[in-house]
Design a protein around this motif. Structure first.
Motif, PDB file in Angstrom:
ATOM      1  N   GLY A   1       1.040  -1.242  -0.181  1.00 51.89           N
ATOM      2  CA  GLY A   1      -0.007   0.128   0.006  1.00 51.89           C
ATOM      3  C   GLY A   1       0.843   1.047  -0.070  1.00 51.89           C
ATOM      4  N   TRP A   2       0.263   2.409  -0.625  1.00 52.75           N
ATOM      5  CA  TRP A   2       1.032   3.532  -0.636  1.00 52.75           C
ATOM      6  C   TRP A   2       1.119   4.211   0.851  1.00 52.75           C
ATOM      7  CZ3 TRP A   2       2.992   3.999  -5.103  1.00 52.75           C
ATOM      8  CH2 TRP A   2       2.090   3.589  -6.176  1.00 52.75           C
TER       9      TRP A   2
ATOM     10  N   ALA B   1       2.990  -0.761 -11.885  1.00 49.48           N
ATOM     11  CA  ALA B   1       2.190  -1.640 -12.113  1.00 49.48           C
ATOM     12  C   ALA B   1       1.284  -2.292 -10.824  1.00 49.48           C
ATOM     13  CB  ALA B   1       2.745  -2.856 -12.660  1.00 49.48           C
ATOM     14  N   LEU B   2       0.129  -2.285 -11.029  1.00 51.36           N
ATOM     15  CA  LEU B   2      -0.807  -3.099  -9.897  1.00 51.36           C
ATOM     16  C   LEU B   2      -0.939  -4.410  -9.785  1.00 51.36           C
ATOM     17  CD1 LEU B   2      -3.765  -0.354  -9.678  1.00 51.36           C
ATOM     18  CD2 LEU B   2      -1.718  -0.337  -8.317  1.00 51.36           C
ATOM     19  N   VAL B   3      -0.580  -5.286  -8.810  1.00 51.38           N
ATOM     20  CA  VAL B   3      -0.659  -6.586  -8.888  1.00 51.38           C
ATOM     21  C   VAL B   3      -1.924  -6.865  -7.927  1.00 51.38           C
ATOM     22  CG1 VAL B   3       0.719  -8.820  -8.631  1.00 51.38           C
ATOM     23  CG2 VAL B   3       1.752  -6.651  -9.164  1.00 51.38           C
ATOM     24  N   ASP B   4      -2.592  -8.094  -8.708  1.00 50.82           N
ATOM     25  CA  ASP B   4      -3.961  -8.254  -7.854  1.00 50.82           C
ATOM     26  C   ASP B   4      -3.602  -9.536  -7.077  1.00 50.82           C
ATOM     27  OD1 ASP B   4      -4.484 -10.340  -9.328  1.00 50.82           O
ATOM     28  OD2 ASP B   4      -6.027  -9.566 -10.480  1.00 50.82           O
TER      29      ASP B   4
ATOM     30  N   ARG C   1      -0.924  -8.701 -13.238  1.00 58.52           N
ATOM     31  CA  ARG C   1      -0.130  -7.370 -13.449  1.00 58.52           C
ATOM     32  C   ARG C   1      -1.024  -6.466 -14.357  1.00 58.52           C
ATOM     33  NH1 ARG C   1       4.602  -5.776 -14.761  1.00 58.52           N
ATOM     34  NH2 ARG C   1       5.572  -4.867 -13.196  1.00 58.52           N
ATOM     35  N   THR C   2      -1.172  -5.037 -13.891  1.00 60.43           N
ATOM     36  CA  THR C   2      -1.759  -4.077 -14.517  1.00 60.43           C
ATOM     37  C   THR C   2      -0.756  -2.902 -14.738  1.00 60.43           C
ATOM     38  OG1 THR C   2      -3.991  -4.842 -14.219  1.00 60.43           O
ATOM     39  CG2 THR C   2      -3.636  -2.669 -15.135  1.00 60.43           C
TER      40      THR C   2
ATOM     41  N   GLY D   1      -3.418  -7.355  -2.764  1.00 54.68           N
ATOM     42  CA  GLY D   1      -2.407  -7.237  -3.777  1.00 54.68           C
ATOM     43  C   GLY D   1      -1.230  -6.163  -3.447  1.00 54.68           C
ATOM     44  N   SER D   2      -0.613  -5.686  -4.662  1.00 58.27           N
ATOM     45  CA  SER D   2       0.723  -5.070  -4.094  1.00 58.27           C
ATOM     46  C   SER D   2       0.616  -4.033  -5.546  1.00 58.27           C
ATOM     47  CB  SER D   2       1.878  -5.838  -4.120  1.00 58.27           C
ATOM     48  OG  SER D   2       2.110  -6.605  -5.126  1.00 58.27           O
ATOM     49  N   VAL D   3       1.828  -3.058  -5.180  1.00 51.39           N
ATOM     50  CA  VAL D   3       1.897  -1.947  -6.480  1.00 51.39           C
ATOM     51  C   VAL D   3       3.502  -2.346  -6.414  1.00 51.39           C
ATOM     52  CG1 VAL D   3       2.434  -0.110  -4.986  1.00 51.39           C
ATOM     53  CG2 VAL D   3       1.965   0.318  -7.164  1.00 51.39           C
ATOM     54  N   GLU D   4       4.014  -2.267  -7.761  1.00 52.96           N
ATOM     55  CA  GLU D   4       5.270  -2.295  -8.024  1.00 52.96           C
ATOM     56  C   GLU D   4       5.779  -1.017  -8.790  1.00 52.96           C
ATOM     57  OE1 GLU D   4       5.918  -6.140 -10.498  1.00 52.96           O
ATOM     58  OE2 GLU D   4       5.687  -7.117  -8.912  1.00 52.96           O
TER      59      GLU D   4
END
Length: 198
Positions: free
Chosen positions: A69-70, A90-93, A98-99, A131-134
């Motif tokens: 999370g931010w 990228a967002l990862v669910d 990955r988006t 999920g996560s953010v990369e």
């Protein structure tokens, strides 16, 4: 939070010849490159220690920051400096899909100590539940020739210390040598917010 080093420093980028000169090792004996692997190892170790102490990347390379999370709604501090470019966000669910987000959604806020990834307008996108953010970015001063002189000297002194201590008699104390500490002092980050948003 996890910070992955995506590209390693190649041996050719290390100042092995300069380190050999710093140590005043002899030459002309037909085996000048015999200790190059050993010297490169000590340089890598010294660079890693200095980078860890000051939060700066000396020789440029690519990193991936993975967050659940931010830390802030409009900007996210990056853990190392200097950052030269944002490569990908990228967002990862929860399923691992990955988006990659549009590059135009973000901008790099340059700072000598705490660069940030910031939203161009509004806030940062929501991170998927579980999920996560990369964040992929390039960091470092560049090639060895671009590293500031005081940090170059700190690396050389510390690498020389490692070289001399390869056969340790137990008389050396723990911690960095005083000269190395004084050379890196101005580059250290003073953390006053306990790892908070800034």
């Amino acid at each position: 939070m996890r910070l992955d080093e995506m590209t390693a420093v190649p041996d050719a980028a290390l100042p092995v010849a300069a380190f050999r000169d710093h140590l005043r090792l002899g030459s002309g004996f037909g085996a000048d490159g015999l200790q190059d692997a050993l010297l490169a190892g000590h340089l890598r170790a010294a660079i890693a220690v200095i980078e860890g102490r000051i939060g700066k990347v000396l020789i440029g390379r690519r990193f991936r920051l993975v967050l659940e999370g931010w830390r802030g709604g409009e900007a996210q501090a990056l853990p190392v400096a200097p950052v030269s470019a944002l490569v990908e966000v990228a967002l990862v669910d929860a399923a691992g899909l990955r988006t990659v987000l549009a590059a135009g959604m973000f901008r790099l806020v340059s700072d000598a100590h705490r660069p940030k990834l910031a939203a161009r307008s509004g806030g940062l996108p929501l991170v998927p539940v579980s999920g996560s953010v990369e964040v992929v970015f390039d960091a470092g001063f560049g090639a060895w020739a671009a590293v500031p002189a005081d940090l170059v000297q700190a690396v050389m002194l510390l690498a020389a210390e490692f070289y001399e201590a390869r056969i340790d008699d137990g008389t050396r104390g723990p911690g960095l040598p005083v000269m190395v500490q004084s050379l890196i002092e101005r580059w250290r980050i003073v953390r006053v917010l306990g790892g908070g948003e800034a």
